[in-house]
Design a protein around this motif. Structure first.
Motif, PDB file in Angstrom:
ATOM      1  N   ASP A  75       0.831  -1.203   0.000  1.00 32.28           N
ATOM      2  CA  ASP A  75       0.000   0.000   0.000  1.00 32.28           C
ATOM      3  C   ASP A  75       0.868   1.256   0.000  1.00 32.28           C
ATOM      4  N   ILE A  76       1.795   1.326   0.947  1.00 32.38           N
ATOM      5  CA  ILE A  76       2.656   2.503   1.084  1.00 32.38           C
ATOM      6  C   ILE A  76       4.109   2.070   0.950  1.00 32.38           C
ATOM      7  N   VAL A  77       4.854   2.794   0.118  1.00 28.60           N
ATOM      8  CA  VAL A  77       6.304   2.661   0.067  1.00 28.60           C
ATOM      9  C   VAL A  77       6.854   3.829   0.870  1.00 28.60           C
ATOM     10  N   ASN A  78       7.415   3.524   2.040  1.00 26.83           N
ATOM     11  CA  ASN A  78       7.962   4.528   2.953  1.00 26.83           C
ATOM     12  C   ASN A  78       9.482   4.490   2.817  1.00 26.83           C
ATOM     13  N   ALA A  93       8.299   1.597  -7.143  1.00 26.31           N
ATOM     14  CA  ALA A  93       6.988   1.731  -6.500  1.00 26.31           C
ATOM     15  C   ALA A  93       5.885   1.720  -7.556  1.00 26.31           C
ATOM     16  N   VAL A  94       6.119   2.405  -8.659  1.00 27.56           N
ATOM     17  CA  VAL A  94       5.156   2.401  -9.770  1.00 27.56           C
ATOM     18  C   VAL A  94       5.034   0.990 -10.348  1.00 27.56           C
ATOM     19  N   ARG A 114       7.256  13.385  -9.157  1.00 27.94           N
ATOM     20  CA  ARG A 114       6.561  13.487 -10.448  1.00 27.94           C
ATOM     21  C   ARG A 114       6.333  12.102 -11.054  1.00 27.94           C
ATOM     22  N   ILE A 115       7.352  11.250 -11.005  1.00 26.36           N
ATOM     23  CA  ILE A 115       7.239   9.889 -11.544  1.00 26.36           C
ATOM     24  C   ILE A 115       6.093   9.148 -10.863  1.00 26.36           C
ATOM     25  N   ALA A 116       6.058   9.207  -9.542  1.00 23.32           N
ATOM     26  CA  ALA A 116       5.017   8.504  -8.786  1.00 23.32           C
ATOM     27  C   ALA A 116       3.642   9.123  -9.033  1.00 23.32           C
TER      28      ALA A 116
END
Length: 140
Positions: A75-78, A93-94, A114-116
């Motif tokens: 869910d989350i990439v921290n 992550a994408v 921007r990528i994400a």
């Protein structure tokens, strides 16, 4: 246009809906901030997935060398890495279909954001996930 984090209501919703949190750069040293933050999140009921190529287990969880090696949804990439190292992490992550790309306090990288964001991920930079969770989702 300068980056702006989502509003507090959106961050609260993100945290409320999060299950698996992959922590990139999670140290196995209990004195490191990444360990303390991940441990606190784990104690609050989040599932922590350590991403560290130099460790086998952290906080009782199997470590993976990269996000693409994690065998379950994230869910989350921290991220606990230096700002100049986070563009490839955003790309991963994408690639894995994460929902949120979160750079810890002190970490900002406009290109990675921007990528994400262009791939549809919520992007949060320069915020501590532990602090946000404690403030927005206090436990009685």
């Amino acid at each position: 246009m300068a980056f702006e984090n989502p509003g507090r209501d959106r961050i609260k919703d993100i945290l409320a809906g999060a299950g698996n949190i992959a922590v990139v750069g999670l140290s196995d040293n209990p004195d490191r901030t990444s360990y303390m933050v991940a441990e606190a999140l784990q104690q609050r009921g989040y599932r922590i997935i350590p991403v560290n190529p130099n460790a086998e287990r952290i906080l009782g969880e199997t470590c993976y060398p990269s996000l693409t090696d994690v065998p379950e949804p994230v869910d989350i990439v921290n991220v606990f890495r230096r700002a100049e190292q986070v563009v490839p992490i955003a790309e991963e992550a994408v690639r894995i279909g994460a929902k949120v790309f979160w750079l810890q306090l002190g970490i900002v990288n406009e290109e990675a954001g921007r990528i994400a964001a262009e791939a549809g991920l919520d992007v949060i930079m320069d915020r501590c996930i532990k602090v946000e969770d404690a403030v927005l989702r206090p436990r009685a």
